[in-house]
Design a protein around this motif. Structure first.
Motif, short mmCIF file in Angstrom:
data_model
loop_
_atom_site.label_atom_id
_atom_site.label_comp_id
_atom_site.label_asym_id
_atom_site.label_seq_id
_atom_site.Cartn_x
_atom_site.Cartn_y
_atom_site.Cartn_z
N MET A 7 21.30 23.21 19.49
CA MET A 7 20.03 23.78 19.96
C MET A 7 18.84 22.90 19.57
SD MET A 7 21.14 26.31 21.61
CE MET A 7 19.55 26.82 22.22
N GLU A 8 18.91 22.30 18.39
CA GLU A 8 17.80 21.44 17.95
C GLU A 8 17.76 20.16 18.80
OE1 GLU A 8 15.20 21.93 16.22
OE2 GLU A 8 14.49 19.87 15.97
N ALA A 9 18.93 19.65 19.15
CA ALA A 9 18.96 18.45 20.02
C ALA A 9 18.34 18.79 21.38
CB ALA A 9 20.40 17.96 20.19
N TRP A 10 18.66 19.98 21.91
CA TRP A 10 18.07 20.41 23.19
C TRP A 10 16.57 20.62 23.06
CZ3 TRP A 10 22.65 23.99 24.62
CH2 TRP A 10 23.49 23.34 25.52
N ARG A 11 16.18 21.22 21.95
CA ARG A 11 14.75 21.46 21.73
C ARG A 11 13.97 20.15 21.82
NH1 ARG A 11 10.64 20.88 18.88
NH2 ARG A 11 11.66 19.56 17.33
N ARG A 12 14.46 19.14 21.12
CA ARG A 12 13.77 17.84 21.12
C ARG A 12 13.75 17.22 22.50
NH1 ARG A 12 15.72 15.24 15.30
NH2 ARG A 12 15.10 17.05 14.08
N GLN A 13 14.86 17.40 23.23
CA GLN A 13 14.96 16.82 24.57
C GLN A 13 14.03 17.52 25.57
OE1 GLN A 13 18.70 17.13 27.10
NE2 GLN A 13 19.26 15.57 25.61
N LEU A 14 13.87 18.84 25.40
CA LEU A 14 13.10 19.61 26.38
C LEU A 14 11.60 19.67 26.07
CD1 LEU A 14 15.50 22.67 26.82
CD2 LEU A 14 15.11 20.82 28.47
N LYS A 81 19.02 22.97 31.39
CA LYS A 81 18.90 21.63 31.92
C LYS A 81 17.51 21.43 32.50
CE LYS A 81 21.50 18.17 34.28
NZ LYS A 81 22.03 17.76 35.54
N SER A 82 16.98 20.25 32.28
CA SER A 82 15.70 19.91 32.87
C SER A 82 15.97 19.00 34.06
CB SER A 82 14.86 19.23 31.78
OG SER A 82 13.91 18.40 32.34
N LEU A 83 15.43 19.36 35.22
CA LEU A 83 15.65 18.57 36.44
C LEU A 83 14.35 17.88 36.84
CD1 LEU A 83 17.63 21.14 38.67
CD2 LEU A 83 18.60 19.32 37.25
N ARG A 84 14.46 16.60 37.16
CA ARG A 84 13.28 15.88 37.67
C ARG A 84 12.98 16.36 39.08
NH1 ARG A 84 16.49 11.99 35.47
NH2 ARG A 84 17.24 11.49 37.56
N ALA A 85 11.75 16.09 39.56
CA ALA A 85 11.39 16.48 40.93
C ALA A 85 12.40 15.89 41.90
CB ALA A 85 9.98 16.00 41.25
N GLY A 86 12.95 16.72 42.75
CA GLY A 86 13.88 16.24 43.77
C GLY A 86 15.32 16.15 43.30
N GLU A 87 15.57 16.26 42.01
CA GLU A 87 16.94 16.19 41.48
C GLU A 87 17.70 17.46 41.86
OE1 GLU A 87 19.21 15.41 37.18
OE2 GLU A 87 17.02 15.38 37.29
N LYS A 88 18.96 17.28 42.29
CA LYS A 88 19.77 18.41 42.73
C LYS A 88 20.28 19.22 41.54
CE LYS A 88 21.19 18.81 47.24
NZ LYS A 88 20.88 17.60 48.01
N GLY A 89 20.19 20.54 41.66
CA GLY A 89 20.72 21.41 40.60
C GLY A 89 21.71 22.39 41.20
N PRO A 90 22.23 23.30 40.40
CA PRO A 90 23.16 24.31 40.91
C PRO A 90 22.45 25.25 41.89
CG PRO A 90 22.55 24.79 38.65
CD PRO A 90 21.95 23.46 38.98
N LYS A 91 23.22 25.79 42.85
CA LYS A 91 22.63 26.64 43.89
C LYS A 91 22.08 27.94 43.34
CE LYS A 91 24.63 25.53 48.39
NZ LYS A 91 25.94 24.87 48.17
N THR A 92 22.82 28.55 42.44
CA THR A 92 22.39 29.85 41.91
C THR A 92 22.34 29.84 40.39
OG1 THR A 92 24.69 30.57 42.06
CG2 THR A 92 23.22 31.25 43.85
#
Ligand code: ZN
Length: 275
Positions: A7-14, A81-92
């Protein structure tokens, strides 16, 4: 389940991506994932996050205006997950936020039963929600830990995982920490000597810091854990095959040579105890 290092690794990344732009669209959210309805999710729209904070295994996203806090608990299989503008993510996705400019924060949960949760709260509600949590596992010193373990006599594996006592440790890191401390998962906390407590405090900080460094480098479970889920593999200290035992609703992994003086621990599954 992701624990403190993950969780701390994600916190720093996000932290940067979620605070760079105001929120343009809050939602959609799966009905089982969003746990609150007042304030409504759309109250986030137009506001900006100050960054990401963490308490134990939970992430908090406070708004820069100090009025709202988004709280996220991933439970066993939630992933952010953090998605950049235009990056494809899961549908739902189970939950999504879109920022001005098009980047997104999404929560997915690849499980039949949705258990991950998202709460939109006022800072006061968030504080009440987190009140029951004990002190952070990373950074506890031997004196604080000594007070905690002598507070009630509990089996160490169970005590370390109790978020009301110490926040951030689950079954995986409890296995790693107790192995590094050379303590039996079944040892009773009140029986620990001062030296045992000192070793446990060192092991807790060293193992969680090791986990955090590996997770920040993107290391997977296989190479991050040395004891957890390593049944039959040689102990990294003494070479004895790692053993496992069922305790309450968990499977514990341990080294019989390093931790229990050669003794094989007996199964203490709840189902068996109740029979
Ligand atoms: Zn060993």
């Amino acid at each position: 389940m992701p624990e403190l290092p993950e969780m701390e690794a994600w916190r720093r990344q996000l932290d940067d991506p979620v605070s760079a732009f105001p929120i343009a669209k809050a939602g959609p959210a799966h009905i089982a994932t969003l746990k609150t309805f007042d304030p409504p999710l759309r109250a986030l729209e137009g506001r900006q996050f100050r960054g990401v904070e963490r308490k134990g295994k939970r992430l908090l996203f406070p708004t820069a205006d100090g009025e709202l806090v988004l709280l996220v608990h991933l439970m066993t299989s939630g992933r952010l997950k953090s998605l950049r503008a235009g990056e494809k993510g899961p549908k739902t996705p189970a939950f999504a936020l879109e920022f001005a400019g098009g980047s997104k924060l999404i929560l997915t949960e690849n499980a039949r039963r949705k258990r991950a949760g998202v709460w939109l709260l006022t800072p006061e509600q968030a504080q009440a929600e987190l009140e029951h949590l004990g002190p952070e596992a990373l950074g506890l010193d031997p004196t604080q830990l000594g007070e905690i373990v002598r507070g009630e006599s509990r089996r160490l594996h169970s005590l370390l995982r109790d978020q009301r006592v110490i926040a951030g440790i689950g079954r995986a890191w409890a296995n790693e920490i107790l192995h590094a401390a050379k303590l039996s998962p079944y040892a009773l906390s009140a029986d620990l000597s001062d030296e045992d407590v000192g070793r446990l405090a060192t092991a807790m900080n060293d193992e969680l810091a090791r986990g955090l460094a590996l997770r920040e480098a993107g290391t997977g479970d296989e190479r991050t854990y040395r004891v957890h889920r390593k049944l039959g593999q040689p102990c990294y200290v003494c070479g004895t095959p790692i053993a496992q035992v069922d305790f309450e609703e968990h499977t514990i992994f341990y080294c019989p040579d390093c931790q229990t003086g050669g003794r094989i621990l007996k199964d203490r599954r709840l189902s068996r105890l109740l029979r």
